[in-house]
Design a protein around this motif. Structure first.
Motif, short mmCIF file in Angstrom:
data_model
loop_
_atom_site.label_atom_id
_atom_site.label_comp_id
_atom_site.label_asym_id
_atom_site.label_seq_id
_atom_site.Cartn_x
_atom_site.Cartn_y
_atom_site.Cartn_z
N GLN A 65 49.24 27.80 42.01
CA GLN A 65 50.68 28.05 41.91
C GLN A 65 51.30 27.77 43.28
O GLN A 65 50.87 28.34 44.28
CB GLN A 65 50.97 29.50 41.54
CG GLN A 65 50.52 29.88 40.16
CD GLN A 65 51.49 29.40 39.10
OE1 GLN A 65 52.66 29.15 39.38
NE2 GLN A 65 51.02 29.24 37.90
N SER A 143 54.61 28.08 49.85
CA SER A 143 53.65 29.13 49.58
C SER A 143 52.74 28.70 48.44
O SER A 143 53.19 28.00 47.52
CB SER A 143 54.40 30.41 49.20
OG SER A 143 53.52 31.46 48.93
N HIS A 145 49.37 30.11 45.80
CA HIS A 145 48.56 31.20 45.26
C HIS A 145 47.49 30.57 44.38
O HIS A 145 47.81 29.77 43.50
CB HIS A 145 49.46 32.14 44.45
CG HIS A 145 48.76 33.32 43.89
ND1 HIS A 145 48.18 33.30 42.64
CD2 HIS A 145 48.54 34.55 44.40
CE1 HIS A 145 47.64 34.48 42.40
NE2 HIS A 145 47.83 35.24 43.46
N ASN A 146 46.23 30.93 44.57
CA ASN A 146 45.16 30.25 43.84
C ASN A 146 44.66 30.99 42.60
O ASN A 146 43.73 30.56 41.96
CB ASN A 146 43.98 29.95 44.76
CG ASN A 146 43.25 31.19 45.22
OD1 ASN A 146 43.62 32.32 44.87
ND2 ASN A 146 42.23 31.00 46.02
N SER A 150 44.27 34.89 46.66
CA SER A 150 44.58 34.29 47.95
C SER A 150 45.98 33.70 47.94
O SER A 150 46.33 32.94 47.05
CB SER A 150 43.58 33.18 48.29
OG SER A 150 42.30 33.73 48.47
N ILE A 151 46.76 34.05 48.95
CA ILE A 151 48.11 33.51 49.10
C ILE A 151 48.24 33.03 50.54
O ILE A 151 47.85 33.71 51.48
CB ILE A 151 49.19 34.59 48.83
CG1 ILE A 151 49.07 35.11 47.40
CG2 ILE A 151 50.59 34.04 49.09
CD1 ILE A 151 49.98 36.28 47.09
N ASN A 153 51.15 30.85 53.19
CA ASN A 153 52.51 30.31 53.26
C ASN A 153 52.81 29.85 54.67
O ASN A 153 52.12 30.22 55.62
CB ASN A 153 53.54 31.30 52.75
CG ASN A 153 53.54 32.59 53.52
OD1 ASN A 153 53.76 32.58 54.71
ND2 ASN A 153 53.27 33.70 52.84
#
Length: 165
Positions: A65, A143, A145-146, A150-151, A153
């Motif tokens: 994402q 940014s 997100h997996n 995990s995020i 940015n």
């Protein structure tokens, strides 16, 4: 012929750009001048800004994402790359005020991409957003997100040269 299509000689429903606002007289004038001057330099690099996320873990079955927010009008190219910088996935989007049918959104709105991990991809990828043709400096957030929590940015814009598509 290009100028005739832009001016809508076949009618408003077939005027270029389709499903978009008509170009202004000054925009059409720029295109006329470009043609008169020989329509040269199609492959020149242009100034742009890039945002890069560090190497990012992705997993099969978990889409990546990606979110972005751009403060002004711009053309965007999102790229997913491998460790050799080879492009695995690329998408283009535009941000305008007001947004038109083909635009991703308006300045200040969150843009979202959902990208499925392909079986041929490595488990580590790089995410890059190229910001082109912004008439004035913009602020950008990128940014990712997996799906595994995990995020990452960044807001760090890197001045660069971007080759045309």
């Amino acid at each position: 012929m290009l100028v005739k299509f832009i001016e809508g000689f076949r009618g408003a429903d077939q005027r270029m750009p389709l499903n978009s606002r008509p170009l202004t007289a000054s925009e059409i004038g720029l295109i006329r001048r470009w043609i008169t001057e020989g329509a040269l330099n199609d492959h020149a690099a242009t100034l742009c800004s890039k945002l890069r996320l560090p190497t990012f873990s992705v997993a099969p079955g978990h889409p990546l994402q990606i979110f972005s927010k751009v403060s002004g009008t711009a053309d965007l190219v999102l790229s997913i790359r491998d460790h050799n910088n080879r492009i695995l996935h690329s998408e283009e989007a535009s941000v305008k005020q007001p947004p038109e049918e083909m635009d991703a959104g308006a300045p200040g709105q969150f843009l979202t991409w959902t990208i499925n991990h392909e079986s041929t991809w490595p488990l580590q990828v790089k995410v890059e957003l190229c910001v082109r043709y912004a008439p004035k400096p913009v602020e950008v957030l990128l940014s990712a997100h997996n799906g595994n929590g995990s995020i990452v940015n960044t807001r760090k814009l890197i001045q660069s040269q971007c080759a045309p598509d």
